[in-house]
Design an enzyme around this catalytic site. Structure first.
Site, mmCIF file in Angstrom:
data_model
loop_
_atom_site.group_PDB
_atom_site.id
_atom_site.type_symbol
_atom_site.label_atom_id
_atom_site.label_comp_id
_atom_site.label_asym_id
_atom_site.label_seq_id
_atom_site.Cartn_x
_atom_site.Cartn_y
_atom_site.Cartn_z
ATOM 1 N N ASP A 1 0.809 -1.225 0.000
ATOM 2 C CA ASP A 1 0.000 0.000 0.000
ATOM 3 C C ASP A 1 0.842 1.276 0.000
ATOM 4 O OD1 ASP A 1 -2.233 -1.699 0.278
ATOM 5 O OD2 ASP A 1 -1.975 -1.720 2.444
ATOM 6 N N VAL B 1 2.532 14.107 -4.380
ATOM 7 C CA VAL B 1 1.930 15.089 -3.475
ATOM 8 C C VAL B 1 0.397 15.132 -3.611
ATOM 9 C CG1 VAL B 1 3.974 16.555 -3.199
ATOM 10 C CG2 VAL B 1 2.481 16.908 -5.176
ATOM 11 N N GLY C 1 -4.091 -4.477 -4.425
ATOM 12 C CA GLY C 1 -5.130 -3.592 -4.943
ATOM 13 C C GLY C 1 -4.461 -2.292 -5.319
ATOM 14 N N HIS C 2 -4.224 -2.102 -6.582
ATOM 15 C CA HIS C 2 -3.580 -0.872 -7.021
ATOM 16 C C HIS C 2 -4.641 0.157 -7.383
ATOM 17 C CE1 HIS C 2 0.452 -2.960 -8.126
ATOM 18 N NE2 HIS C 2 0.139 -3.037 -6.858
ATOM 19 N N LYS D 1 2.037 2.162 -5.005
ATOM 20 C CA LYS D 1 2.716 1.629 -6.197
ATOM 21 C C LYS D 1 1.908 1.894 -7.456
ATOM 22 C CE LYS D 1 3.100 -2.500 -4.422
ATOM 23 N NZ LYS D 1 2.874 -2.219 -3.010
ATOM 24 N N GLN E 1 2.379 -6.102 -3.027
ATOM 25 C CA GLN E 1 2.662 -6.164 -1.593
ATOM 26 C C GLN E 1 3.914 -5.319 -1.293
ATOM 27 O OE1 GLN E 1 1.795 -9.446 -3.162
ATOM 28 N NE2 GLN E 1 -0.202 -8.612 -2.721
ATOM 29 N N ARG F 1 -10.245 -2.669 5.248
ATOM 30 C CA ARG F 1 -9.829 -2.605 6.663
ATOM 31 C C ARG F 1 -9.072 -1.310 6.950
ATOM 32 N NH1 ARG F 1 -6.396 -8.050 7.294
ATOM 33 N NH2 ARG F 1 -5.845 -7.495 5.165
ATOM 34 N N ASN G 1 -4.723 -10.329 -3.785
ATOM 35 C CA ASN G 1 -4.489 -9.697 -2.479
ATOM 36 C C ASN G 1 -3.994 -8.260 -2.666
ATOM 37 O OD1 ASN G 1 -2.141 -10.713 -3.585
ATOM 38 N ND2 ASN G 1 -1.295 -11.487 -1.676
HETATM 39 P P1 IMP Z 1 -2.302 -12.722 2.081
HETATM 40 O O1 IMP Z 1 -1.349 -12.223 1.065
HETATM 41 O O2 IMP Z 1 -3.747 -12.475 1.744
HETATM 42 O O3 IMP Z 1 -2.033 -14.149 2.450
HETATM 43 O O4 IMP Z 1 -2.067 -11.879 3.452
HETATM 44 C C1 IMP Z 1 -0.848 -11.969 4.192
HETATM 45 C C2 IMP Z 1 -0.489 -10.623 4.812
HETATM 46 O O5 IMP Z 1 -0.124 -9.719 3.779
HETATM 47 C C3 IMP Z 1 -1.628 -9.942 5.559
HETATM 48 O O6 IMP Z 1 -1.073 -9.172 6.611
HETATM 49 C C4 IMP Z 1 -2.223 -9.007 4.508
HETATM 50 O O7 IMP Z 1 -2.908 -7.928 5.075
HETATM 51 C C5 IMP Z 1 -0.975 -8.570 3.812
HETATM 52 N N1 IMP Z 1 -1.183 -8.158 2.418
HETATM 53 C C6 IMP Z 1 -1.322 -8.940 1.338
HETATM 54 N N2 IMP Z 1 -1.438 -8.207 0.223
HETATM 55 C C7 IMP Z 1 -1.335 -6.928 0.596
HETATM 56 C C8 IMP Z 1 -1.327 -5.693 -0.127
HETATM 57 O O8 IMP Z 1 -1.407 -5.634 -1.358
HETATM 58 N N3 IMP Z 1 -1.219 -4.566 0.624
HETATM 59 C C9 IMP Z 1 -1.062 -4.607 1.970
HETATM 60 N N4 IMP Z 1 -1.045 -5.736 2.685
HETATM 61 C C10 IMP Z 1 -1.177 -6.894 2.004
#
Ligand code: IMP
Length: 416
Positions: A13, A401, A40-41, A16, A218, A297, A38
């Site tokens: 987050d 900015v 989300g851009h 990117k 990530q 969240r 997982n």
């Molecule tokens: P998973 O990748 O869904 O298995 O989650 C594992 C950990 O990585 C958890 O703490 C998620 O909140 C975190 N996580 C996974 N993908 C992202 C992302 O794109 N941004 C922020 N946290 C992520």
């Protein structure tokens, strides 16, 4: 031209999407090499908010070829939804989007297992998208590759391997574990037209001297090997993951842009040494709209952690830094920066409060969202950036900015 990796230096987050969008404008090809839905851009293009979870953000540049490489895990339903959204927005996909036939297939059973585990005491705070269990199947050599969908009878036989494994572990809790015949036919229909040998495609582009942008997902602190294990995702999020996840040699990666927010956020469980939990954290969360783009969240909030960033620069081989969300600090009297402690990945210093050392820097009042040159920034904002730059001994190439494309200060060329 170089292979450029854009990678998050914190807990994901970092913004990117916007940075990749900027460099993607100059790229011939944009490649995602790890993770799945997982990520989300969030992109703001022509004032319209677009969230992509699987398809590289580069798809918004009509001249770029987009690749989803074999390091990824792919949920066909999410993929179909994104294709639909992009097509409805008039974005051309066919002939521009290629998916590796060696990428892994997320099955409904993976999503269910991920959800069940998150109800337990050992929860990680995952995104519940089935990412972890799919990588587990991959490493255990019982997973399905997308190329398996070319032969549906063989694919169904392979499905049973995964099914037996997970039902023996979670028998009583699973509701609807098996991907139905209908599901698998649909997955094949959606994915097959896009499948190809993507490593060959990427290497050809690099050999021809094209700009290839590897889009990280990530962040470094969530990397399976280099992050705050076990509170990590299950893939190689670091820049080196571009080599294994996309099938290019390390000699083909010329530059690595590391992205950090001006502060730190984290979703899910796990160590977060510079976390703040008071009313000010809530204020910053609202001001920075720090809510997960995948799960909604509220993100945990903390000050910038320079020792962690130093570690992240080291393991990624960062050649230039992008600092995002600097505008969120406008209006603060002072800003704290963590200077010295162990890193969050050091087990001995997992709870590091007594070891933390902060320095307080002066803040600034002015709205900086319209600054287009470094010299437009108030002196104290410049000082903040210079402090990060000098601690990390790495030049800053981009400062964000604001959310829009135009709210960007370019201080040097990251491709050169
Ligand atoms: P998973 O990748 O869904 O298995 O989650 C594992 C950990 O990585 C958890 O703490 C998620 O909140 C975190 N996580 C996974 N993908 C992202 C992302 O794109 N941004 C922020 N946290 C992520």
């Amino acid at each position: 031209m170089p292979g450029l990796v854009v990678v998050g230096l914190q807990y994901g987050d970092e913004g990117k999407g916007k940075v990749v969008d900027y460099y993607g404008e100059r790229a011939h090809m944009v490649v995602r090499y790890a993770g799945g839905a997982n990520a989300g851009h969030t992109l703001v293009v022509n004032g319209k908010k677009t969230i992509l979870r699987l398809i590289p953000s580069g798809i918004l540049n009509p001249d770029a070829i987009c690749v989803m490489a074999q390091g990824m895990v792919i949920d066909p339903e999410v993929f179909a939804q994104e294709i639909k959204t992009l097509r409805e927005a008039g974005i051309k996909i066919d002939g521009r989007l290629f998916v590796s036939d060696k990428a892994s297939l997320i099955l409904p059973i993976h999503i269910e297992v991920d959800q069940i585990r998150e109800l337990g005491a050992n929860k990680i705070g995952t995104t519940k998208k089935g990412v972890g269990p799919t990588y587990e199947d991959k490493i255990a050599r019982r997973g399905l590759k997308l190329g398996d969908l070319r032969d549906l009878d063989a694919a169904r036989t392979k499905l049973w391997n995964s099914f037996y494994y997970w039902t023996s572990a979670y028998e009583k809790q699973l509701n609807n574990p098996l991907m139905s015949k209908q599901n698998i036919v649909e997955a094949a229909e959606i994915l097959l037209p896009f499948l190809t040998d993507t490593s060959a495609l990427i290497n050809q582009a690099l050999c021809k001297g094209k700009n290839v942008l590897f889009e990280g997902a990530q962040g470094t602190m969530l990397d399976i090997d280099h992050g705050t294990y076990p509170y990590v995702t299950s893939s190689s999020a670091v820049a080196g993951g571009a080599c294994t996840g996309a099938g290019v040699g390390p000699t083909k990666i010329n530059k690595v842009v590391g992205i950090t927010k001006a502060y730190t956020t984290r979703v899910g469980e796990g160590p977060f040494p510079t976390e703040i939990t008071d009313a000010f954290a809530a204020e910053l969360r609202t001001k920075g709209n720090e809510f997960g783009s995948v799960t909604g969240r509220p993100r945990r909030i903390g000050w910038l952690d320079l020792p962690d960033l130093e570690y992240a620069c080291m393991v990624n081989g960062v050649t230039a830094l992008a600092i995002t969300k600097l505008d969120i600090f406008s209006g603060l009297e002072s800003i704290q920066v963590c200077y010295s402690k162990g890193t969050a990945t050091d087990f001995k210093t997992e709870i590091t409060e007594p070891l933390q050392a902060y320095e307080t820097l002066p803040g600034w009042e002015e709205d900086i969202s319209l600054a287009s040159r470094f010299s437009d920034l108030p002196k104290n904002a410049q000082r903040y950036v210079e402090c990060v730059e000098s601690y990390l001994a790495t030049p800053v190439c981009l400062i964000s900015v604001g959310a829009g494309r135009s709210n960007t200060i370019i201080t040097r060329d990251a491709f050169v």
